[in-house]
Design a protein around this motif. Structure first.
Motif, PDB file in Angstrom:
ATOM      1  N   SER A 151       0.852  -1.192   0.000  1.00  0.00           N
ATOM      2  CA  SER A 151       0.000   0.000   0.000  1.00  0.00           C
ATOM      3  C   SER A 151       0.887   1.240   0.000  1.00  0.00           C
ATOM      4  O   SER A 151       1.946   1.262   0.632  1.00  0.00           O
ATOM      5  N   ILE A 152       0.467   2.274  -0.701  1.00  0.00           N
ATOM      6  CA  ILE A 152       1.242   3.511  -0.677  1.00  0.00           C
ATOM      7  C   ILE A 152       1.203   4.131   0.723  1.00  0.00           C
ATOM      8  O   ILE A 152       0.326   3.818   1.532  1.00  0.00           O
ATOM      9  N   ASP A 153       2.157   5.012   0.984  1.00  0.00           N
ATOM     10  CA  ASP A 153       2.233   5.698   2.280  1.00  0.00           C
ATOM     11  C   ASP A 153       2.670   7.131   2.038  1.00  0.00           C
ATOM     12  O   ASP A 153       3.785   7.378   1.589  1.00  0.00           O
ATOM     13  N   VAL A 154       1.776   8.081   2.304  1.00  0.00           N
ATOM     14  CA  VAL A 154       2.127   9.500   2.141  1.00  0.00           C
ATOM     15  C   VAL A 154       2.453  10.150   3.489  1.00  0.00           C
ATOM     16  O   VAL A 154       2.708  11.348   3.550  1.00  0.00           O
ATOM     17  N   ASP A 155       2.430   9.350   4.556  1.00  0.00           N
ATOM     18  CA  ASP A 155       2.744   9.899   5.874  1.00  0.00           C
ATOM     19  C   ASP A 155       4.182  10.386   5.914  1.00  0.00           C
ATOM     20  O   ASP A 155       5.063   9.844   5.241  1.00  0.00           O
ATOM     21  N   ARG A 156       4.422  11.408   6.760  1.00  0.00           N
ATOM     22  CA  ARG A 156       5.759  11.995   6.857  1.00  0.00           C
ATOM     23  C   ARG A 156       6.204  12.135   8.305  1.00  0.00           C
ATOM     24  O   ARG A 156       7.193  12.781   8.604  1.00  0.00           O
ATOM     25  N   ALA A 157       5.441  11.529   9.205  1.00  0.00           N
ATOM     26  CA  ALA A 157       5.673  11.733  10.634  1.00  0.00           C
ATOM     27  C   ALA A 157       7.068  11.310  11.068  1.00  0.00           C
ATOM     28  O   ALA A 157       7.686  11.944  11.926  1.00  0.00           O
ATOM     29  N   SER A 158       7.575  10.231  10.487  1.00  0.00           N
ATOM     30  CA  SER A 158       8.868   9.702  10.935  1.00  0.00           C
ATOM     31  C   SER A 158       9.986  10.724  10.779  1.00  0.00           C
ATOM     32  O   SER A 158      10.811  10.898  11.679  1.00  0.00           O
ATOM     33  N   GLY A 330     -18.346  16.580  -0.570  1.00  0.00           N
ATOM     34  CA  GLY A 330     -17.379  17.456   0.076  1.00  0.00           C
ATOM     35  C   GLY A 330     -16.254  16.689   0.750  1.00  0.00           C
ATOM     36  O   GLY A 330     -16.162  15.462   0.658  1.00  0.00           O
ATOM     37  N   ASN A 331     -15.426  17.417   1.443  1.00  0.00           N
ATOM     38  CA  ASN A 331     -14.299  16.841   2.165  1.00  0.00           C
ATOM     39  C   ASN A 331     -14.687  16.716   3.639  1.00  0.00           C
ATOM     40  O   ASN A 331     -14.624  17.686   4.394  1.00  0.00           O
ATOM     41  N   ASN A 332     -15.124  15.539   4.031  1.00  0.00           N
ATOM     42  CA  ASN A 332     -15.574  15.300   5.407  1.00  0.00           C
ATOM     43  C   ASN A 332     -14.458  14.613   6.178  1.00  0.00           C
ATOM     44  O   ASN A 332     -14.047  13.508   5.817  1.00  0.00           O
ATOM     45  N   ARG A 333     -13.973  15.271   7.227  1.00  0.00           N
ATOM     46  CA  ARG A 333     -12.764  14.767   7.874  1.00  0.00           C
ATOM     47  C   ARG A 333     -12.735  15.117   9.356  1.00  0.00           C
ATOM     48  O   ARG A 333     -13.101  16.216   9.756  1.00  0.00           O
ATOM     49  N   VAL A 334     -12.268  14.143  10.159  1.00  0.00           N
ATOM     50  CA  VAL A 334     -11.936  14.379  11.566  1.00  0.00           C
ATOM     51  C   VAL A 334     -10.431  14.599  11.641  1.00  0.00           C
ATOM     52  O   VAL A 334      -9.659  13.814  11.080  1.00  0.00           O
ATOM     53  N   ILE A 335     -10.011  15.664  12.316  1.00  0.00           N
ATOM     54  CA  ILE A 335      -8.584  15.938  12.497  1.00  0.00           C
ATOM     55  C   ILE A 335      -8.256  15.755  13.969  1.00  0.00           C
ATOM     56  O   ILE A 335      -8.631  16.568  14.813  1.00  0.00           O
ATOM     57  N   LEU A 336      -7.608  14.659  14.269  1.00  0.00           N
ATOM     58  CA  LEU A 336      -7.231  14.310  15.636  1.00  0.00           C
ATOM     59  C   LEU A 336      -5.856  14.888  15.953  1.00  0.00           C
ATOM     60  O   LEU A 336      -4.908  14.697  15.196  1.00  0.00           O
ATOM     61  N   VAL A 364     -16.281   9.471   6.299  1.00  0.00           N
ATOM     62  CA  VAL A 364     -15.488  10.518   6.953  1.00  0.00           C
ATOM     63  C   VAL A 364     -14.035  10.048   7.038  1.00  0.00           C
ATOM     64  O   VAL A 364     -13.754   8.958   7.523  1.00  0.00           O
ATOM     65  N   PHE A 365     -13.114  10.872   6.536  1.00  0.00           N
ATOM     66  CA  PHE A 365     -11.686  10.543   6.550  1.00  0.00           C
ATOM     67  C   PHE A 365     -11.058  11.025   7.860  1.00  0.00           C
ATOM     68  O   PHE A 365     -11.659  11.794   8.605  1.00  0.00           O
ATOM     69  N   LEU A 366      -9.839  10.568   8.117  1.00  0.00           N
ATOM     70  CA  LEU A 366      -9.155  10.910   9.365  1.00  0.00           C
ATOM     71  C   LEU A 366      -7.750  11.425   9.099  1.00  0.00           C
ATOM     72  O   LEU A 366      -7.004  10.856   8.298  1.00  0.00           O
ATOM     73  N   THR A 367      -7.385  12.515   9.773  1.00  0.00           N
ATOM     74  CA  THR A 367      -6.002  12.991   9.821  1.00  0.00           C
ATOM     75  C   THR A 367      -5.568  12.947  11.277  1.00  0.00           C
ATOM     76  O   THR A 367      -6.265  13.466  12.147  1.00  0.00           O
ATOM     77  N   ALA A 368      -4.426  12.306  11.553  1.00  0.00           N
ATOM     78  CA  ALA A 368      -3.909  12.210  12.921  1.00  0.00           C
ATOM     79  C   ALA A 368      -2.627  13.023  13.030  1.00  0.00           C
ATOM     80  O   ALA A 368      -1.664  12.772  12.303  1.00  0.00           O
ATOM     81  N   LEU A 369      -2.627  14.003  13.925  1.00  0.00           N
ATOM     82  CA  LEU A 369      -1.467  14.865  14.130  1.00  0.00           C
ATOM     83  C   LEU A 369      -0.885  14.596  15.511  1.00  0.00           C
ATOM     84  O   LEU A 369      -1.574  14.690  16.520  1.00  0.00           O
ATOM     85  N   GLY A 370       0.396  14.239  15.557  1.00  0.00           N
ATOM     86  CA  GLY A 370       1.065  13.950  16.817  1.00  0.00           C
ATOM     87  C   GLY A 370       1.848  15.143  17.321  1.00  0.00           C
ATOM     88  O   GLY A 370       2.447  15.889  16.536  1.00  0.00           O
ATOM     89  N   PHE A 371       1.845  15.332  18.638  1.00  0.00           N
ATOM     90  CA  PHE A 371       2.561  16.433  19.270  1.00  0.00           C
ATOM     91  C   PHE A 371       3.360  15.908  20.456  1.00  0.00           C
ATOM     92  O   PHE A 371       2.984  14.920  21.089  1.00  0.00           O
ATOM     93  N   GLN A 386      -3.995   4.777   9.390  1.00  0.00           N
ATOM     94  CA  GLN A 386      -4.130   3.740   8.364  1.00  0.00           C
ATOM     95  C   GLN A 386      -5.541   3.181   8.331  1.00  0.00           C
ATOM     96  O   GLN A 386      -6.101   2.940   7.263  1.00  0.00           O
ATOM     97  N   ALA A 387      -6.124   2.984   9.502  1.00  0.00           N
ATOM     98  CA  ALA A 387      -7.465   2.400   9.575  1.00  0.00           C
ATOM     99  C   ALA A 387      -8.544   3.385   9.151  1.00  0.00           C
ATOM    100  O   ALA A 387      -9.612   2.980   8.696  1.00  0.00           O
ATOM    101  N   GLY A 388      -8.269   4.686   9.259  1.00  0.00           N
ATOM    102  CA  GLY A 388      -9.295   5.692   9.030  1.00  0.00           C
ATOM    103  C   GLY A 388      -9.243   6.382   7.696  1.00  0.00           C
ATOM    104  O   GLY A 388      -9.722   7.513   7.558  1.00  0.00           O
ATOM    105  N   ASN A 389      -8.673   5.700   6.666  1.00  0.00           N
ATOM    106  CA  ASN A 389      -8.564   6.328   5.342  1.00  0.00           C
ATOM    107  C   ASN A 389      -7.928   7.712   5.459  1.00  0.00           C
ATOM    108  O   ASN A 389      -8.447   8.697   4.932  1.00  0.00           O
ATOM    109  N   GLY A 390      -6.797   7.778   6.130  1.00  0.00           N
ATOM    110  CA  GLY A 390      -6.232   9.105   6.366  1.00  0.00           C
ATOM    111  C   GLY A 390      -4.729   9.159   6.347  1.00  0.00           C
ATOM    112  O   GLY A 390      -4.055   8.258   5.834  1.00  0.00           O
ATOM    113  N   ASN A 391      -4.197  10.222   6.929  1.00  0.00           N
ATOM    114  CA  ASN A 391      -2.756  10.431   6.966  1.00  0.00           C
ATOM    115  C   ASN A 391      -2.321  10.802   8.374  1.00  0.00           C
ATOM    116  O   ASN A 391      -3.138  11.099   9.244  1.00  0.00           O
ATOM    117  N   HIS A 392      -1.017  10.780   8.582  1.00  0.00           N
ATOM    118  CA  HIS A 392      -0.444  10.955   9.915  1.00  0.00           C
ATOM    119  C   HIS A 392       0.758  11.877   9.785  1.00  0.00           C
ATOM    120  O   HIS A 392       1.608  11.688   8.906  1.00  0.00           O
TER     121      HIS A 392
END
Length: 592
Positions: A151-158, A330-336, A364-371, A386-392
């Motif tokens: 699967s592709i991975d567009v995450d950049r958190a690392s 539209g763009n329906n998204r939860v931003i955690l 509804v898609f998911l974006t997870a932001l770590g702090f 990964q589970a929420g059709n989103g990015n990290h």
């Protein structure tokens, strides 16, 4: 009265004329430039940040007070005198980095009701950061495993997380190093799509720069770049962690500043709701039009930290609010946004993943932001995204906030293709064995490629994805390739010995689609030396090699830093935004 007005006007003009541009560089005690340092002119309440080389410029006049602040360093104040160049050297703040931070009881308002949250202690001296262990991909024989699927991975958190560790002088856990996320952190000069598909495909093959007996193949995607004004209306639900563990400068305060950047990108047709969670979850802002920015910003400003972490309850409520305000097309998204420290209710990785998998069926898609640092739960946030059709993404500074939530607003929030899978079939007449560099957490079974029920990665507007394979050609003896017996019942020889090296296939769905579409591309063999490779290929290889150095890869004999730096310099290219220069500086810093 006329005289007073003229006098006031003359004073104003004098002050304006005396204002000048102050420039300089901010560094640490070792004279290493510090990017992302906040500089505030207290007299005018205007501010800026240092760039990748630690440089800044700000308007100020004689007598103004400039403050230089950066997480992990003592704040420095400098009064402007006659000099137009002010260089600052910041000292480490060991006290604040090691002291125990205890959140006091705070009051948050939930649906207009006052609710007192219990204080929660957090000791920064105990590092409880969590990373998923993984085994490095090995060479696989084409005879027994001709297909490679992932699967592709567009995450950049690392990459941003590793950058934080290097800047803080920390040891880097091997589990924190995800080579694919390091490579994909950078933008590459790939041409966009010219047909009906939402992304273009680019491939390149050359001799390996670190092993002359092998070849390196690059497979890359360039997503269609959709202008912000053409992005569909957004229904966003901010799910913000305000628990006690967020009560440190690089957590809730940075979170609040980061989301202000996003709010300023909103259009009139966009909507935002804010859900917070601590000991309990609640709504602090009902769905509000993007035109009411002051109201949204006030809700963010009023957030305070305190309480334990009811993450599961917060996710349930956020998806409920998102569904209630769903925008068709539209763009329906939860931003955690959180440090990932869930400790009440559904807290295990598997339980949270199952919860998100159920919720993604809502569209509804998911974006997870770590702090934050010290108790950052990378493995949990990666699993949720990964589970929420989103990015990290991992936010380590305002510099990163501006990139993720400002400059790349469209790509972060607008999906142009979902469930994007790649499958490569290697020609046994040309290739003995292959290994995929990185993507260990994204591997799929061969049969998953044609299974439209199998979840995969999402591609955002303007996003690029780059994957590298190391190949052992036929006829080459390699210590990395173990002997296997010939197969009795399977013909593993290609009858038509064509010039094809491999065939790569892609499957993807439209953002609201249920049936995947197929793209196929064949790649010819080449004997190109790596010196002839494209600039982007050289830089991606340098990043991959550095990742293998950090993980002490068994497949690279030359971990020489000078070699990595030389490769990165050759791949630096135009580098308008300075991200590649920053990488080069980080490699130098990590060694020193």
């Amino acid at each position: 009265m006329k005289y007073n007005l003229l006098f006031i006007l003359s004073l104003f003009l004098c002050n304006s004329i005396s204002a000048q541009t102050i420039t300089g560089t901010v560094s640490n005690e070792n004279s290493t430039p510090l990017p992302g340092v906040n500089i505030l002119n207290k007299s005018t309440n205007s501010g800026t940040q240092t760039d990748f080389d630690g440089k800044y410029s700000i308007k100020a006049k004689k007598g103004d007070l400039l403050t230089f602040s950066f997480i992990g360093y003592k704040t420095k104040e400098v009064k402007v005198k006659d000099k137009k160049v002010i260089n600052a050297s910041l000292e480490p703040d060991n006290v604040s980095l090691n002291e125990e931070v205890v959140a006091v009881s705070e009051t948050i308002r939930i649906r207009g009701t006052s609710s007192l949250q219990t204080g929660y202690g957090y000791n920064n001296r105990t590092n409880t950061e969590a990373y998923k262990e993984k085994n490095e991909n090995i060479f696989k024989s084409v005879k027994t495993a001709p297909l490679s699927t992932f699967s592709i991975d567009v995450d950049r958190a690392s990459y941003s997380n590793i950058r934080r560790m290097i800047n803080n002088g920390q040891e880097i856990p091997k589990g924190a190093v995800k080579i694919e996320e390091m490579i994909n952190y950078f933008n590459y000069n790939y041409a966009g799509p010219k047909d009906e598909h939402p992304f273009a495909i680019h491939t390149e093959v050359a001799k390996s720069p670190w092993n002359q007996q092998t070849k390196i193949a690059k497979i890359a995607l360039q997503g269609k770049n959709i202008p912000t004004e053409d992005i569909p209306a957004s229904n966003l639900t901010f799910l913000l962690d305000v628990s006690g563990s967020m009560n440190s400068p690089n957590k809730l305060p940075l979170l609040k500043s980061s989301f202000k950047i996003l709010v300023n990108q909103l259009r009139e047709e966009d909507r935002v709701a804010i859900v917070v969670y601590a000991g309990a979850a609640g709504v602090v802002l009902e769905s509000t039009p993007g035109s009411e920015k002051i109201k949204i910003l006030e809700a963010i400003n009023n957030l305070n930290a305190g309480g334990s972490t009811a993450g599961g309850e917060g996710i349930e409520l956020a998806y409920k609010i998102a569904k209630e305000n769903f925008i068709e097309g539209g763009n329906n998204r939860v931003i955690l946004a959180t440090d990932g420290d869930f400790n009440i209710g559904s807290s295990s990785d598997s339980a949270m993943k199952q919860l998100i998998e159920e919720k993604r069926e809502s569209g509804v898609f998911l974006t997870a932001l770590g702090f934050g640092m010290g108790n950052y739960k990378d493995s949990k946030l990666e699993s949720l995204a990964q589970a929420g059709n989103g990015n990290h993404a991992y936010i380590d500074s305002m510099q990163e906030s501006r990139r993720v939530l400002g400059t790349e607003f469209g790509g972060t929030l607008h999906t142009i293709a979902k469930d994007v899978k790649i499958q490569v079939e290697f020609n046994p007449a040309k290739i003995q064995a292959y290994r995929l560099i990185g993507y260990e957490n994204r591997l799929l079974n061969a049969e998953d490629f044609n299974d439209d029920e199998k979840d995969a990665g999402e591609l955002g507007s303007g996003h690029t994805v780059t994957a590298l394979y190391e190949l052992i050609p036929v006829g080459v003896e390699s210590e990395y390739l173990k002997e296997i017996d010939s197969l009795k019942y399977t013909n593993t020889e290609l009858k038509n010995n064509s010039g094809e090296l491999f065939t790569v296939k892609f499957r993807y769905k439209d953002p609201e689609g249920a049936k995947s579409k197929l793209i196929t591309k064949t790649v010819a063999d080449t004997e190109k030396d790596f010196e002839e490779a494209s600039t982007d290929f050289k830089f991606a290889a340098a990043v991959a090699l550095y990742g293998m150095k950090l993980t002490d890869s068994e497949f690279v004999k030359n971990h020489n830093t000078g070699f990595i730096l030389d490769l990165a310099e050759k791949g630096r290219g135009e580098d308008k935004e300075g991200y590649r220069a920053e990488f080069i500086r980080l490699v130098k810093s990590e060694v020193n």
